[in-house]
Design an enzyme around this catalytic site. Structure first.
Site, PDB file in Angstrom:
ATOM      1  CB  SER A   1      -0.896  -0.010   1.243  1.00 37.08           C
ATOM      2  OG  SER A   1      -1.590   1.206   1.361  1.00 37.08           O
ATOM      3  CG  MET A   2       1.822   3.489  -3.221  1.00 37.27           C
ATOM      4  SD  MET A   2       3.250   3.527  -4.331  1.00 37.27           S
ATOM      5  CE  MET A   2       3.872   1.867  -4.104  1.00 37.27           C
ATOM      6  CG  HIS A   3      -2.915   7.813   0.846  1.00 36.14           C
ATOM      7  ND1 HIS A   3      -3.997   7.034   1.201  1.00 36.14           N
ATOM      8  CD2 HIS A   3      -3.422   9.026   0.513  1.00 36.14           C
ATOM      9  CE1 HIS A   3      -5.108   7.741   1.115  1.00 36.14           C
ATOM     10  NE2 HIS A   3      -4.786   8.947   0.696  1.00 36.14           N
TER      11      HIS A   3
ATOM     12  CD  GLN B   1      -3.476   0.070   4.150  1.00 33.53           C
ATOM     13  OE1 GLN B   1      -3.503   1.290   4.273  1.00 33.53           O
ATOM     14  NE2 GLN B   1      -2.362  -0.644   4.196  1.00 33.53           N
TER      15      GLN B   1
ATOM     16  CE1 TYR C   1      -2.336   5.965  10.185  1.00 32.98           C
ATOM     17  CE2 TYR C   1      -1.091   4.055   9.450  1.00 32.98           C
ATOM     18  CZ  TYR C   1      -1.367   5.414   9.377  1.00 32.98           C
ATOM     19  OH  TYR C   1      -0.675   6.209   8.501  1.00 32.98           O
TER      20      TYR C   1
ATOM     21  NE  ARG D   1       1.950  -3.047   6.523  1.00 37.67           N
ATOM     22  CZ  ARG D   1       1.829  -1.958   5.761  1.00 37.67           C
ATOM     23  NH1 ARG D   1       0.791  -1.825   4.954  1.00 37.67           N
ATOM     24  NH2 ARG D   1       2.745  -1.028   5.795  1.00 37.67           N
TER      25      ARG D   1
ATOM     26  CG  HIS E   1       3.244   6.467  10.899  1.00 36.78           C
ATOM     27  ND1 HIS E   1       4.099   6.122   9.872  1.00 36.78           N
ATOM     28  CD2 HIS E   1       1.994   6.104  10.482  1.00 36.78           C
ATOM     29  CE1 HIS E   1       3.407   5.585   8.885  1.00 36.78           C
ATOM     30  NE2 HIS E   1       2.142   5.549   9.232  1.00 36.78           N
ATOM     31  CD  GLU E   2       3.139   6.853  18.863  1.00 35.47           C
ATOM     32  OE1 GLU E   2       3.318   6.838  20.102  1.00 35.47           O
ATOM     33  OE2 GLU E   2       2.049   7.035  18.324  1.00 35.47           O
ATOM     34  CB  ALA E   3       9.336   4.343  15.511  1.00 30.09           C
TER      35      ALA E   3
END
Length: 346
Positions: free
Chosen positions: A28-30, A128, A194, A232, A278-280
């Site tokens: 997936s890619m937005h 997705q 998410y 996922r 995303h907050e890694a």
């Protein structure tokens, strides 16, 4: 002549009988082509306000026909990929990543997406389904608890137990609508921090506390679909207090079918590897993201975690991911036994 990539180009039959022509999955890619409106940018950051009706950006303004999105995937299908996954599309308005972002919540949404599925030939395509949770850049964001994400703009509203159950219903309805639209399956986004990942929380009701309670959301969502369903799975959270390896395995077994008999009849078709929230960057203690897809990551550098999961009795294909971006690397990953299929991703 024999193929140079015999494993990569080998067809695979999935649970339920669907056949993929090879073992390459386009992740997936937005692209922005999914949206009814495409927000403009300011300083490289996507804004949350909608376009004025009639204006265009990456998409084509209000109610566009999705022809550009269809052309994008049709070209990649001609390139020979076996299975493609769209950018994230929300199952309800609260799950949108931003105001006016794409949803699959009505028959009109399904009708518009027929444009995409009718243009794609040869390859399978999955939609997705992504609920942003507290990552949503919109004031109506919801999450397991009223805790703002370190990278978020808004403090989310805490979901009630009834709202959690309604969200499961929205995922099920979105999957049915995707089927109606002609998609071959859906991918449930359970990684990258998410909503589903966010159920690592301090709730004390039936959706919190023990891990068996916290994983009820993804398990119930998986049970609701009856065609190709990719889950996922976050195999490495890379955040403080993320899932333990034992919990990753337990969730994989649950969504894959056969977990204490609870989802034997309704397991996922494929488990896709997710790496990092995303907050890694918060966990790393540095003002920079933990690299997961950057060129500093060795090609196939995370395939080892997918191989680690293979040893836990799962009977469905596992997708290795991140920096598998040449057929030679993909063939090597498959030859090593690290995955049943591979996801090329630059």
């Amino acid at each position: 002549m024999p193929s140079a990539y015999p494993r990569l180009l080998q067809p695979i039959t999935l649970r339920g009988g669907a056949v993929l022509r090879n073992r390459a999955l386009m992740g997936s890619m937005h692209t922005g082509l999914e949206e009814a409106t495409a927000p403009p940018s300011e300083g490289g950051v996507r804004c949350s306000r909608p376009l004025t009706p009639g204006r265009t950006s990456q998409g084509e303004g209000w109610g566009h026909s999705l022809e550009k999105m269809g052309a994008f995937f049709a070209e990649r299908a001609r390139g020979g990929v076996g299975l493609m996954v769209t950018g994230g599309i929300a199952p309800n308005a609260a799950g949108r990543v931003a105001p006016f972002a794409a949803t699959m919540a009505s028959s009109s949404d399904a009708r518009r997406h027929r444009t995409v599925t009718e243009m794609v030939g040869g390859a399978k395509i999955a939609m997705q389904l992504l609920h942003a949770g507290r990552y949503a850049y919109q004031p109506s964001a919801v999450a397991p608890s009223a805790k703002k994400a370190p990278i978020g703009w808004f403090t989310p509203h805490a979901l009630s137990s009834a709202q959690v159950e309604a969200t499961i219903g929205d995922f099920a309805a979105a999957a049915a609508l995707a089927h109606e639209a002609g998609y071959d399956g859906v991918e449930v986004m359970g990684s990258e921090g998410y909503l589903i990942n966010q159920f690592l929380n301090h709730r004390s009701d039936a959706w919190g506390g023990s891990f068996s309670n916290r994983m009820r959301l993804p398990v119930e969502i998986v049970r609701a679909a009856d065609f190709i369903l990719i889950f996922r799975l976050s195999m490495l959270d890379l955040v403080r207090d993320g899932s333990s390896w034992e919990e990753v395995v337990e969730l994989a077994q649950a969504v894959g079918g056969g977990y204490k008999g609870a989802v034997e009849e309704a397991g996922a078709t494929i488990i896709n590897t997710g790496i990092g929230w995303h907050e890694a960057r918060v966990w790393s203690g540095r003002d920079a993201r933990v690299p997961t897809i950057a060129t500093s990551v060795p090609r196939g550098g995370f395939a080892w975690v997918t191989q680690k999961l293979k040893g836990h009795g799962l009977s469905i294909p596992l997708v290795a991911t991140n920096r598998i971006n040449t057929p030679e690397v993909a063939e090597a990953v498959l030859a090593s036994g690290q995955a049943g299929t591979v996801k090329p991703l630059a």
